[in-house]
Design a protein around this motif. Structure first.
Motif, PDB file in Angstrom:
ATOM      1  N   THR A 198       0.839  -1.204   0.000  1.00  0.00           N
ATOM      2  CA  THR A 198       0.000   0.000   0.000  1.00  0.00           C
ATOM      3  C   THR A 198       0.871   1.250   0.000  1.00  0.00           C
ATOM      4  N   SER A 199       1.886   1.274   0.860  1.00  0.00           N
ATOM      5  CA  SER A 199       2.786   2.432   0.918  1.00  0.00           C
ATOM      6  C   SER A 199       3.514   2.626  -0.399  1.00  0.00           C
ATOM      7  N   ALA A 200       3.875   1.512  -1.040  1.00  0.00           N
ATOM      8  CA  ALA A 200       4.653   1.616  -2.282  1.00  0.00           C
ATOM      9  C   ALA A 200       3.833   2.202  -3.427  1.00  0.00           C
ATOM     10  N   VAL A 201       2.523   1.965  -3.444  1.00  0.00           N
ATOM     11  CA  VAL A 201       1.737   2.387  -4.609  1.00  0.00           C
ATOM     12  C   VAL A 201       0.839   3.587  -4.362  1.00  0.00           C
ATOM     13  N   ALA A 202       0.607   3.954  -3.078  1.00  0.00           N
ATOM     14  CA  ALA A 202      -0.461   4.908  -2.743  1.00  0.00           C
ATOM     15  C   ALA A 202      -0.317   6.288  -3.380  1.00  0.00           C
ATOM     16  N   ASP A 203       0.906   6.774  -3.613  1.00  0.00           N
ATOM     17  CA  ASP A 203       1.016   8.125  -4.175  1.00  0.00           C
ATOM     18  C   ASP A 203       0.626   8.144  -5.649  1.00  0.00           C
ATOM     19  N   ALA A 204       0.725   6.996  -6.319  1.00  0.00           N
ATOM     20  CA  ALA A 204       0.329   6.910  -7.725  1.00  0.00           C
ATOM     21  C   ALA A 204      -1.082   6.358  -7.880  1.00  0.00           C
ATOM     22  N   PHE A 205      -1.467   5.499  -6.962  1.00  0.00           N
ATOM     23  CA  PHE A 205      -2.815   4.940  -6.984  1.00  0.00           C
ATOM     24  C   PHE A 205      -3.435   5.134  -5.597  1.00  0.00           C
ATOM     25  N   PRO A 206      -4.207   6.207  -5.430  1.00  0.00           N
ATOM     26  CA  PRO A 206      -4.858   6.435  -4.134  1.00  0.00           C
ATOM     27  C   PRO A 206      -5.710   5.232  -3.750  1.00  0.00           C
ATOM     28  N   VAL A 207      -5.731   4.929  -2.463  1.00  0.00           N
ATOM     29  CA  VAL A 207      -6.464   3.761  -1.988  1.00  0.00           C
ATOM     30  C   VAL A 207      -7.892   4.162  -1.640  1.00  0.00           C
ATOM     31  N   VAL A 208      -8.840   3.455  -2.205  1.00  0.00           N
ATOM     32  CA  VAL A 208     -10.257   3.712  -1.937  1.00  0.00           C
ATOM     33  C   VAL A 208     -10.898   2.404  -1.479  1.00  0.00           C
ATOM     34  N   THR A 209     -12.180   2.478  -1.147  1.00  0.00           N
ATOM     35  CA  THR A 209     -12.848   1.273  -0.640  1.00  0.00           C
ATOM     36  C   THR A 209     -14.024   0.840  -1.498  1.00  0.00           C
ATOM     37  N   GLU A 210     -14.440   1.687  -2.441  1.00  0.00           N
ATOM     38  CA  GLU A 210     -15.620   1.344  -3.235  1.00  0.00           C
ATOM     39  C   GLU A 210     -15.257   1.009  -4.665  1.00  0.00           C
ATOM     40  N   ALA A 211     -15.895  -0.020  -5.200  1.00  0.00           N
ATOM     41  CA  ALA A 211     -15.670  -0.407  -6.592  1.00  0.00           C
ATOM     42  C   ALA A 211     -16.241   0.665  -7.519  1.00  0.00           C
ATOM     43  N   ASN A 212     -15.612   0.792  -8.678  1.00  0.00           N
ATOM     44  CA  ASN A 212     -15.969   1.880  -9.600  1.00  0.00           C
ATOM     45  C   ASN A 212     -15.275   1.570 -10.924  1.00  0.00           C
ATOM     46  N   PRO A 213     -15.800   2.014 -12.054  1.00  0.00           N
ATOM     47  CA  PRO A 213     -15.122   1.740 -13.336  1.00  0.00           C
ATOM     48  C   PRO A 213     -13.714   2.312 -13.432  1.00  0.00           C
ATOM     49  N   LEU A 214     -13.361   3.208 -12.521  1.00  0.00           N
ATOM     50  CA  LEU A 214     -12.015   3.797 -12.561  1.00  0.00           C
ATOM     51  C   LEU A 214     -11.087   3.172 -11.516  1.00  0.00           C
ATOM     52  N   VAL A 215     -11.567   2.128 -10.851  1.00  0.00           N
ATOM     53  CA  VAL A 215     -10.830   1.554  -9.715  1.00  0.00           C
ATOM     54  C   VAL A 215     -10.417   0.120 -10.004  1.00  0.00           C
ATOM     55  N   LEU A 216      -9.181  -0.191  -9.633  1.00  0.00           N
ATOM     56  CA  LEU A 216      -8.662  -1.555  -9.748  1.00  0.00           C
ATOM     57  C   LEU A 216      -8.630  -2.215  -8.372  1.00  0.00           C
ATOM     58  N   ARG A 217      -8.710  -3.524  -8.372  1.00  0.00           N
ATOM     59  CA  ARG A 217      -8.447  -4.285  -7.134  1.00  0.00           C
ATOM     60  C   ARG A 217      -7.014  -4.783  -7.222  1.00  0.00           C
ATOM     61  N   LEU A 218      -6.250  -4.451  -6.200  1.00  0.00           N
ATOM     62  CA  LEU A 218      -4.868  -4.907  -6.136  1.00  0.00           C
ATOM     63  C   LEU A 218      -4.838  -6.169  -5.278  1.00  0.00           C
ATOM     64  N   ARG A 219      -4.576  -7.297  -5.914  1.00  0.00           N
ATOM     65  CA  ARG A 219      -4.568  -8.597  -5.220  1.00  0.00           C
ATOM     66  C   ARG A 219      -3.129  -9.103  -5.167  1.00  0.00           C
ATOM     67  N   THR A 220      -2.684  -9.438  -3.979  1.00  0.00           N
ATOM     68  CA  THR A 220      -1.316  -9.946  -3.853  1.00  0.00           C
ATOM     69  C   THR A 220      -1.287 -11.199  -2.988  1.00  0.00           C
TER      70      THR A 220
END
Lengths: 253, 294
Positions: A113-135
């Motif tokens: 989360t820390s590594a990606v958050a400045d480029a991909f803000p973390v949100v909680t709701e699904a949306n056509p502009l949102v990806l799920r980051l699965r690791t």
């Protein structure tokens, strides 16, 4: 009277046995095992499009969708899913403490989360502009047994048996949060955790587990590096971007 | 052990309490700054860079009336500050004011304490605050090559999307960065790429990082879907000619389109996006611009 009390006591014991046996049959969420003879864990929704990525040392494979309408550039935020832990094939999971596996998952989730958050803000709701980051962390093995006792000198609980991350790799994918389509994926087998062990719940605080902490931080950074590379403009798009960009505010623009 | 009389004890306790309180006040107090400023609308402050011309004043008043929040532009260096409560500065939009408050420069915010009318004639000659009042500042960049270098570097930023708009102006060796972005990394990347360009000595960074609340995210998705459907030629794999800035339910359309019909269509479609309050159409039309130049 005595008979009633006995019946009540037996009933209570029976209920307790039923309840706990029900719990032990349930698989622990997020903790799975690598299948024997398989290179990949089965965590990703699709492995077929992965190709070797020579930008990264250590047999990395990756995929980034090139569709003009659905590619990484079309998304602006992520939902970070809980990290899953896959144990090595030959490990006896009864030897591995639950709190240790949870500690690994939580630390790596924070690191990614820390590594990606400045480029991909973390949100909680699904949306056509949102990806799920699965690791997933795959290939966790059992390490040395803790014979020193349950509590460390700092009071934080040491694990009854350490977790060895020598064989660990990372699998990651970004999927459309609405449709579930895979947009990008990255499988990293770099041996960053060679010889490293995790022997405490809060392992990141202790010098003796610094190798493990550094390994996870570096894996998280490699995930970010992959995303940065996948975002680079193609020569064609670079030309379009340059032709299109006309700042406001300067006279003559 | 020394025993004190009750009266002495009470005096000591009172002195200790007063000492503690004064320490608390000193530690808790932030520095208050007072400075002359131009009260602008958020929209115009980030687009109409440069001196306070009649056009800028008209933009500020019009867009503020239409719903763009009031912001404070510090005269001496053009920094845009968002006030915690714009009620105090609303009466001064399009005018000069002397404002005071606790500055949070890094966040681009100010905790306002007061605002009052300010007569720019009282500014001494040579005061840095006169910079924005000098219309001779409204001129083409003195170094076109440097301008083009900066423009190209900003165009190449990889994480720019159709929801980001970053602009800049160049006066001598000072770059004023401005606009809006949905990513923290864009704000810092813009600063860093410009900083490394030879010939740039000073950078003012007024790029605002937008909130990612679910309401605005829904509007973003709806606006893009509508524009991609009706004017798809302006969108390509990693970017677009049309920029869709969404802030607190308002949509700001920026960029360049070929015709007025496309501009009107974009405006109409965005007006129909569910949840959008107001659409500010700042699209430039290529055909009318060519006519002006011709």
């Amino acid at each position: 009277m005595k008979t009633n009390r006995s019946i009540l006591a037996l009933s209570a014991v029976a209920i307790a046995i039923l309840a706990t046996s029900g719990c032990s049959r349930e698989s622990k969420p997020g903790f799975k095992k690598m299948a024997a003879g398989k290179e990949d864990s089965g965590f990703l929704s699709d492995y077929s499009k992965l190709t070797p990525n020579t930008r990264f040392e250590g047999q990395a494979r990756s995929y980034a969708r090139a569709d003009a309408l659905k590619n990484l550039h079309k998304y602006v935020a992520v939902i970070v899913e809980p990290v899953e832990v896959y144990l090595a094939t030959d490990v006896d999971e009864k030897n591995l403490p639950d709190n240790g596996r949870t500690a690994l998952a939580q630390y790596f989730q924070t690191a990614v989360t820390s590594a990606v958050a400045d480029a991909f803000p973390v949100v909680t709701e699904a949306n056509p502009l949102v990806l799920r980051l699965r690791t997933a962390i795959v290939g966790v093995d059992s390490g040395s047994q803790n014979t020193a006792g349950a509590k460390s000198e700092n009071g934080s609980e040491e694990l009854s048996r350490a977790l060895n991350i020598t064989k660990v790799g990372v699998e990651m994918e970004l999927v459309d949060s609405v449709s579930g389509e895979q947009i990008a994926a990255f499988v990293d087998r770099a041996p960053l955790g060679a010889g490293a062990e995790v022997g405490a719940v809060h392992f990141s605080r202790y010098e003796k587990f610094v190798a493990a902490r550094q390994a996870f931080d570096e894996w998280a950074q490699r995930v970010r590096d992959f995303m940065d590379h996948a975002h680079e403009l193609s020569p064609e798009d670079a030309q379009k971007a340059s032709a299109s960009y006309r700042p406001y505010g300067q006279p003559g623009n | 052990m020394i025993s004190l009389r009750p009266t002495t004890q009470r005096v000591l306790v009172l002195l200790q309490t007063l000492a503690l309180l004064s320490t608390g006040v000193t530690v808790g107090a932030e520095e208050i700054s007072t400075f002359p400023a131009y009260i602008d609308s958020d929209l115009c402050s980030r687009l109409m860079l440069g001196p306070i011309t009649p056009e800028r004043v008209a933009c500020s008043e019009k867009t503020h009336k239409e719903g763009s929040n009031a912001v404070i532009v510090r005269l001496r260096d053009n920094i845009v500050l968002v006030p915690n409560k714009d009620k105090m500065v609303k009466p001064f939009v399009g005018k000069m004011a002397e404002v005071s408050g606790e500055l949070k420069i890094k966040d681009g915010r100010i905790k306002l304490q007061g605002a009052k009318a300010f007569d720019q004639a009282t500014l001494p000659t040579g005061d840095p605050a006169r910079k924005l009042l000098d219309v001779r500042g409204s001129r083409s960049p003195t170094s076109p090559k440097l301008y083009e270098k900066i423009r190209h570097e900003l165009a190449m930023m990889p994480y720019i999307t159709e929801f980001d708009f970053i602009s800049f102006s160049l006066q001598d060796d000072t770059v004023l960065l401005t606009g809006w972005t949905v990513r923290i990394t864009n704000r810092s990347t813009a600063y860093n790429v410009v900083k490394n360009i030879e010939g740039v000595a000073n950078i003012i960074n007024n790029i605002e990082v937008l909130p990612m609340g679910s309401f605005d995210m829904q509007i973003r998705a709806g606006a893009r879907a509508a524009l991609q459907r009706y004017i798809p030629r302006y969108f390509w794999g990693s970017g677009s000619d049309v920029k869709i800035v969404v802030k607190n339910g308002n949509i700001i359309l920026l960029g360049t389109v070929a015709t007025k019909a496309d501009s009107d269509l974009a405006y109409m479609q965005c007006n129909q996006v569910s949840g959008a309050f107001k659409v500010f159409n700042m699209l430039r039309v290529q055909s009318s611009e060519s006519a002006k130049k011709g």
